[in-house]
Design an enzyme around this catalytic site. Structure first.
Site, short mmCIF file in Angstrom:
data_model
loop_
_atom_site.label_atom_id
_atom_site.label_comp_id
_atom_site.label_asym_id
_atom_site.label_seq_id
_atom_site.Cartn_x
_atom_site.Cartn_y
_atom_site.Cartn_z
N PHE A 26 0.83 -1.21 0.00
CA PHE A 26 0.00 0.00 0.00
C PHE A 26 0.87 1.26 0.00
O PHE A 26 1.77 1.40 0.84
CB PHE A 26 -0.89 -0.03 1.25
N SER A 94 3.14 -6.79 2.85
CA SER A 94 2.19 -5.91 3.51
C SER A 94 0.78 -6.07 2.90
O SER A 94 0.21 -7.15 2.94
CB SER A 94 2.68 -4.47 3.44
N MET A 95 0.21 -5.01 2.33
CA MET A 95 -1.08 -5.16 1.65
C MET A 95 -0.98 -6.18 0.54
O MET A 95 -1.95 -6.93 0.27
CB MET A 95 -1.56 -3.83 1.08
N ASP A 193 8.55 -3.97 13.48
CA ASP A 193 7.78 -3.48 12.34
C ASP A 193 6.99 -2.27 12.83
O ASP A 193 6.11 -2.39 13.67
CB ASP A 193 6.84 -4.57 11.84
N HIS A 223 9.77 -3.06 8.41
CA HIS A 223 8.60 -3.48 7.64
C HIS A 223 8.92 -3.88 6.20
O HIS A 223 8.50 -4.93 5.72
CB HIS A 223 7.55 -2.37 7.64
#
Length: 249
Positions: A26, A94-95, A193, A223
């Protein structure tokens, strides 16, 4: 953004008909996943890494993009690979990890490899993004959570609040599908993270339907671990995971 380009490669050798669809996160772009994609392509896999709608341009573009378009773009990459491969895996950051798991819930994938997948928000304001988007257009960036010095993922300088609202809808929809994810799943999780809270991992562990589920700790990355100190570990372990489940070892 000139560096934010989709990437496709043909496979070769014993992996010529094994594909991996790769998904960025994202507000980021394919920059964060290019090294991983190149590594898999060099190993012989067919790779398809799309630039998701609203990304790689401006944060204002992202603010106008519904979450269904992000999923559409990644699902299309999976389907393109499935048209020319015998086995297709999905991978994401992530996303992108949430999108990979959503594809795995809806399609017969060979396995899933995700890095710091998001399912919950660390910022309590996110739950009010549907209201806040009418009075607050953007907030400071969430990108570049990278421990290694001097590295940037090229994420947006601002985070559009309307897109946060769309992300929340995507996550709610995907969480409901997690019990349908039965493919072998490999999760890389950074010990520190600053973007995705540990509650995301707790939720994933509780809801996923996969009998084979492994979490690999990353001790020296934040992250965006695909560009951080543990990147080579992610690349090599995911390669071995894909090879094993494709029957190439």
């Amino acid at each position: 953004m000139a560096t934010a380009q989709s990437f496709r490669s043909d496979g070769h050798g014993s992996l010529a008909r094994v594909g991996v669809a790769v998904c960025h996160g994202f507000t980021g772009s394919t920059v964060s996943m290019r090294a991983w994609s190149d590594f898999l392509a060099d190993a012989g896999f067919c790779v398809n890494m799309p630039l998701l709608a609203g990304h790689g341009t401006t944060w204002q573009d992202l603010s106008r993009t519904p979450w269904e378009h992000w999923y559409r773009d990644f699902e299309a990459a999976y389907l393109e690979l499935s048209s020319r491969c015998d086995t297709v895996f999905v991978a994401g950051l992530s996303m992108g990890g949430a999108l990979a798991l959503r594809v795995a819930a809806r399609h017969p994938v060979g396995g899933v490899a995700v890095v710091n997948p998001v399912f919950t928000f660390g910022d309590p304001r996110a739950k009010y993004s549907g209201l806040l988007k009418h009075v607050l257009k953007s907030t400071p960036a969430i990108g570049d959570d990278i421990k290694a010095p001097g590295i940037t993922e090229g994420a947006y300088a601002r985070t559009p609040v309307a897109a946060v609202h769309e992300l929340g809808k995507l996550l709610t929809d995907t969480i409901a599908l997690l019990p349908s994810v039965v493919a072998p799943t490999l999760v890389f999780r950074s010990s520190v993270d600053h973007v995705v809270p540990e509650s995301s991992m707790d939720l994933l562990k509780a809801r996923i339907g996969a009998a084979e589920f492994e979490v690999v700790p990353l001790m020296n990355s934040y992250h965006v671990a695909t560009m951080d100190n543990d990147a080579e570990q992610i690349f090599s372990q995911s390669r071995d995971f894909f090879r094993r489940h494709a029957g190439a070892i």
